[in-house]
Design a protein around this motif. Structure first.
Motif, short mmCIF file in Angstrom:
data_model
loop_
_atom_site.label_atom_id
_atom_site.label_comp_id
_atom_site.label_asym_id
_atom_site.label_seq_id
_atom_site.Cartn_x
_atom_site.Cartn_y
_atom_site.Cartn_z
N GLY A 255 -5.76 0.46 -0.03
CA GLY A 255 -5.07 -0.82 -0.07
C GLY A 255 -4.20 -1.05 -1.29
N LYS A 256 -4.14 -0.07 -2.19
CA LYS A 256 -3.37 -0.22 -3.43
C LYS A 256 -2.05 0.53 -3.34
CE LYS A 256 -6.51 -2.65 -5.55
NZ LYS A 256 -6.28 -4.06 -5.91
N GLY A 257 -1.13 0.21 -4.25
CA GLY A 257 0.17 0.87 -4.29
C GLY A 257 0.56 1.26 -5.69
N ILE A 258 1.46 2.22 -5.81
CA ILE A 258 1.96 2.66 -7.10
C ILE A 258 3.44 3.02 -6.97
CG2 ILE A 258 1.25 5.08 -6.73
CD1 ILE A 258 0.68 5.25 -9.73
N ALA B 266 -9.04 17.23 -7.63
CA ALA B 266 -8.58 16.30 -6.59
C ALA B 266 -7.22 16.70 -6.03
CB ALA B 266 -8.52 14.88 -7.15
N VAL B 267 -6.33 17.23 -6.90
CA VAL B 267 -4.99 17.60 -6.44
C VAL B 267 -4.86 19.09 -6.16
CG1 VAL B 267 -3.95 15.64 -7.63
CG2 VAL B 267 -4.04 17.85 -8.80
N LYS B 268 -6.02 19.80 -6.23
CA LYS B 268 -6.09 21.22 -5.84
C LYS B 268 -5.19 22.11 -6.69
CE LYS B 268 -7.44 20.33 -1.03
NZ LYS B 268 -7.73 18.90 -1.22
N GLU C 107 0.84 -1.19 0.00
CA GLU C 107 0.00 0.00 0.00
C GLU C 107 0.87 1.24 0.00
OE1 GLU C 107 -3.61 1.92 2.75
OE2 GLU C 107 -2.71 -0.02 3.24
N GLY C 108 0.45 2.28 -0.76
CA GLY C 108 1.14 3.55 -0.71
C GLY C 108 1.84 3.93 -2.00
N VAL C 109 2.57 5.03 -1.95
CA VAL C 109 3.22 5.63 -3.12
C VAL C 109 4.73 5.59 -2.95
CG1 VAL C 109 3.43 7.72 -4.52
CG2 VAL C 109 1.24 7.17 -3.42
N ASP D 248 7.65 15.05 -3.13
CA ASP D 248 6.60 15.29 -2.13
C ASP D 248 5.28 15.65 -2.81
OD1 ASP D 248 8.38 14.74 -0.13
OD2 ASP D 248 8.79 16.84 0.36
N ARG D 249 5.37 16.52 -3.80
CA ARG D 249 4.15 16.96 -4.51
C ARG D 249 3.49 15.78 -5.22
NH1 ARG D 249 2.46 21.87 -6.05
NH2 ARG D 249 4.46 22.88 -5.58
N MET D 250 4.30 14.98 -5.90
CA MET D 250 3.75 13.83 -6.63
C MET D 250 3.16 12.80 -5.67
SD MET D 250 6.37 13.10 -9.78
CE MET D 250 6.39 14.16 -11.24
N LYS D 251 3.82 12.61 -4.55
CA LYS D 251 3.31 11.65 -3.55
C LYS D 251 1.95 12.08 -3.04
CE LYS D 251 4.96 9.04 0.48
NZ LYS D 251 3.84 9.20 1.40
N ARG D 252 1.80 13.35 -2.71
CA ARG D 252 0.51 13.85 -2.23
C ARG D 252 -0.57 13.71 -3.30
NH1 ARG D 252 3.75 18.06 -0.19
NH2 ARG D 252 3.05 19.43 -1.88
N ALA D 253 -0.20 14.04 -4.54
CA ALA D 253 -1.18 13.96 -5.64
C ALA D 253 -1.64 12.54 -5.85
CB ALA D 253 -0.56 14.52 -6.92
N ALA D 254 -0.69 11.60 -5.88
CA ALA D 254 -1.05 10.20 -6.09
C ALA D 254 -1.89 9.67 -4.92
CB ALA D 254 0.21 9.36 -6.26
N GLU D 255 -1.53 10.05 -3.70
CA GLU D 255 -2.28 9.59 -2.52
C GLU D 255 -3.72 10.08 -2.52
OE1 GLU D 255 1.36 9.20 0.77
OE2 GLU D 255 0.21 11.06 0.61
#
Length: 320
Positions: free
Chosen positions: A72-75, A119-121, A47-49, A59-66
């Motif tokens: 329960g999924k991961g990327i 979604a990513v503001k 689970e997670g990015v 950090d920006r990409m991690k927040r966007a993907a999250e």
């Protein structure tokens, strides 16, 4: 595994930073074929990015993907290519949308680019970057209802969704010389403070900008009239929010912008800079201008000067 290549964009002008008739923001901008942000992405166990490769926007990409990743999924995202942040290319929107689009594609969420942006503001002040990711080309957006936004602020500090697109047109195959100084433009709290300091802009200047964009800049794109388009670019640098931004540009930005304007059809500073762009229609003249501006950068803050063109399509998403 998928690969996503985003464009960059230049932001030429905000239109209405007064709000008197009920709307605020709005702007004109152009999608560039280079530089780009390029990532690959695949589903990951657990689970997670996970962000690998270049870490400039991790950090920006991690927040966007999250913000979109199913429970329960991961990327796993591998960042292959980036361009500098806070220089006027719209890296915040492009990097966030790249990561969001990766989740969207891999997990079949079927969300539109606009839904991803919400979604990513992103797009809270300018809708140019969102439409650049989606469709490319030359873009004019209509800003936001002032009562919805509630004040004058940059995209990063605004919860508003992207403004409606009023005009989107393929841009002519004109050469562009783009200077990328080794420096940062205003961002974060300093950017917020600048909006507070200078807004509202006098309504007479808003009307002047609107006139130039509607009756000179937009027709020039359709008619492929580089003389009129360049004149419009030069004009909007001298009025409205751009005029206020010019008061806080470093001297090297002012010098490069002035020199490029004297050697091209039109030149401007993108967003808060320090990127300076110009339009030419002769390849040899473009290369000469590139070399001369590179020398100016070498003698000041350093950086690079590139030759590029507009991009009339959005981000490229493919399986690899």
């Amino acid at each position: 595994m998928i690969e996503i290549t985003t464009p960059s964009r230049i932001h030429m002008t905000l239109i209405d930073m007064n709000g008197e008739i009920g709307r605020v923001d709005g702007g004109a901008g152009l999608t560039l074929s280079s530089p780009n942000i390029k990532i690959t992405a695949e589903e990951a166990e657990g689970e997670g990015v996970i962000i690998e490769g270049l870490q400039d926007f991790a950090d920006r990409m991690k927040r966007a993907a999250e913000s979109l990743l199913p429970e329960g999924k991961g990327i796993r995202i591998n960042v292959k290519e980036v361009y500098p942040a806070h220089v006027g290319f719209g890296s915040g929107t492009q990097s966030s949308l790249a990561a969001a689009a990766a989740v969207n594609e891999l997990y079949g969420l079927n969300k539109s680019v606009r839904e991803l942006a919400i979604a990513v503001k992103r797009g809270g002040t300018s809708g140019i970057g969102v439409t650049a990711f989606e469709r490319g080309g030359f873009i004019v957006d209509g800003g936001h209802r002032f009562k919805d936004k509630g004040g004058f602020m940059p995209s990063a500090a605004s919860p508003a969704p992207p403004g409606p697109v009023l005009f989107r047109e393929d841009f002519p195959e004109w050469d562009m010389v783009v200077a990328i100084p080794k420096d940062k433009g205003m961002h974060d709290q300093a950017e917020i403070d600048t909006f507070k300091k200078f807004c509202p802009i006098p309504i007479e200047e808003v009307r002047e900008i609107a006139h130039v964009v509607l009756m000179q800049m937009m027709p020039a794109v359709i008619e492929k009239d580089i003389v009129s388009f360049g004149a419009a670019v030069n004009h909007v640098q001298t009025v409205g929010f751009n005029k206020r931004e010019s008061l806080i540009w470093p001297d090297f930005v002012k010098n490069i912008a002035s020199f490029m304007r004297s050697r091209s059809y039109g030149a401007g500073v993108s967003s808060f800079g320090p990127v300076v762009y110009s339009f030419v229609d002769n390849k040899s003249e473009a290369r000469q201008l590139q070399a001369e501006v590179q020398e100016m950068l070498n003698e000041s803050v350093g950086g690079s000067v590139i030759l590029t063109k507009a991009k009339n399509t959005g981000a490229e998403i493919s399986k690899v």
